[in-house]
Enzyme design. Structure first.
Site, mmCIF file in Angstrom:
data_model
loop_
_atom_site.group_PDB
_atom_site.id
_atom_site.type_symbol
_atom_site.label_atom_id
_atom_site.label_comp_id
_atom_site.label_asym_id
_atom_site.label_seq_id
_atom_site.Cartn_x
_atom_site.Cartn_y
_atom_site.Cartn_z
ATOM 1 C CG HIS A 102 34.682 32.120 46.719
ATOM 2 N ND1 HIS A 102 35.076 30.825 46.442
ATOM 3 C CD2 HIS A 102 34.809 32.270 48.057
ATOM 4 C CE1 HIS A 102 35.438 30.223 47.557
ATOM 5 N NE2 HIS A 102 35.271 31.076 48.562
ATOM 6 C CB CYS A 116 34.030 32.307 51.569
ATOM 7 S SG CYS A 116 35.356 33.526 51.714
#
Length: 413
Positions: A102, A116
């Site tokens: 992301h 992440c």
């Protein structure tokens, strides 16, 4: 050469360099590679790099897992369910437990996230536009890159049988004879027109293939299946050791008490051999091949792994191009570091963690050499191949991240 130059330049500048014509044709051939030691991301189309970026992976205590993933879900804007609704624009989910690619406004090119893979804003948007669901994402401790692999054990479409031409037919004597010599068929020197082949339906959805060692689940499914066939009520073949299965196993052992006098375990190699022998199924297999498509299981079948006390390693292959008409498949492969704990090795019966000591070849070739797949299973998979299909070879089987709505997810660290 140009692609490698682009790759190097991209890492130096830490900005995305995208060759739009390279990826616009078919997103199924893309692969994403994240290197944790370089804190970099590279997008490959086959063996060519088409985009690069700096990234930030998980910091200490929140390490990004290494392994083989794929894009499970895409959202232009998402908020974290775990960390105070933190914004995650251009989110591409890799696991349902919370790992994703992301955008972030903090990408310092060192581990900084909660697990992440953070990317700069402009690149995150470009990557989102390039990919489709199920695009493979390989996260590795050290930088790796896919390379062409040719091996007879890799799957390829069945080559159609060539049509029988008149010139291939043997000359046969006629019923009558002339002058003591048989009269033979006259052969036309002109080549007859080719026989039209039946149209082969194109499979446009890639499949996901996993080759791994059998776990207790697969073993128990076979035990239940064959005990039921032998007249013992073992319940539905679900891989679970429920009351009915345990009762059926004990009843089977009671009829063969001599074979089990020194066998105290409920499920053992002795039990498996005896059940297979009683059912007339030969030697029990020690491996399994599983196939998924569109995030759903399709089928699984037994295979044999040679020299099972040695690790297979972790290897990932993608089918970059497939030519059904000519029976050709262009595979690319990569080997990831095999991080097996002592406990895992003991559970799997592995005594050697090096996967390239059997024949002295490469780890990929040695792993493929040791795998025997029944002809029927191979033919079924050959007929399902499509561009973008993948094959994973792993010792560790299906982990908890593989489940409903996923491809095969393999965690290496």
């Amino acid at each position: 050469m140009f692609s490698r130059f682009v790759f190097g330049l991209g890492l130096l500048s830490a900005t995305a360099l995208v060759h739009h014509p390279a990826f616009a044709a078919d997103a199924r051939t893309l692969q994403i590679f994240v290197s944790k030691d370089k804190q970099s991301l590279a997008v490959y189309d086959g063996a060519d790099v088409i985009a690069t970026s700096k990234v930030s992976t998980g910091k200490a205590g929140h390490t990004t897992p290494s392994g083989i993933f794929s894009v499970l879900e895409k959202q232009k804007y998402h908020e974290s369910n775990l960390y105070s609704a933190a914004p995650m624009p251009w989110m591409q989910r890799l696991t349902w437990s919370g790992i994703a690619l992301h955008e972030s406004n903090s990408v310092p090119r060192n581990p900084a996230s909660h697990g992440c893979v953070r990317m700069p804003a402009a690149f995150a948007k470009q990557l989102y536009q390039m990919t489709s669901l199920s695009v493979p994402v390989i996260i590795s401790d050290a930088e790796v890159a896919p390379e062409p692999v040719a091996h007879p054990n890799l799957f390829r479409p069945d080559l159609p049988e060539p049509p029988l031409l008149l010139s291939d037919a043997a000359l046969r004597p006629a019923i009558g004879e002339t002058g003591g010599e048989p009269v033979r068929l006259a052969m036309n020197s002109a080549v007859p027109p080719p026989v039209a082949r039946a149209a082969v339906p194109e499979n446009t959805n890639p499949i996901r293939i996993l080759i791994t060692r059998r776990t207790e689940r697969e073993t128990v499914i076979n035990i239940q299946t064959y005990l039921n066939q032998l007249g013992f009520s073992a319940g539905a073949p679900d891989g679970l050791l429920g009351a009915a299965t345990i009762q059926a196993i004990n009843a089977f052992k009671a009829l063969r008490s001599m074979q089990f006098k020194d066998d105290k375990a409920l499920v053992s190699d002795t039990l498996l051999r005896e059940i297979y022998a009683a059912a007339g199924k030969g030697e029990p297999p020690n491996g399994v091949i599983m196939v998924r498509q569109d995030f759903k299981p399709v089928f699984e079948a037994p295979i044999t792994i040679g020299n099972p006390r040695q690790a297979l390693g972790t290897h990932f292959f993608t089918l970059h191009a497939v030519d059904v008409e000519n029976g050709r498949a262009d595979w690319l492969g990569v080997t990831l570091k095999n991080n097996l704990s002592r406990q895992a090795m003991k559970r799997l019966g592995i005594v050697a963690n090096e996967s390239s000591i059997v024949t002295g070849g490469t780890p990929i070739a040695d792993a493929l050499d040791r795998i025997t797949i029944p002809d029927g299973t191979r033919s079924r998979i050959d007929g399902m191949l499509a561009k973008g299909s993948t094959l994973t070879i792993s010792d560790t089987g299906i982990g908890p991240e593989t489940g409903a709505g996923t491809d095969f997810i393999t965690i290496t660290r």
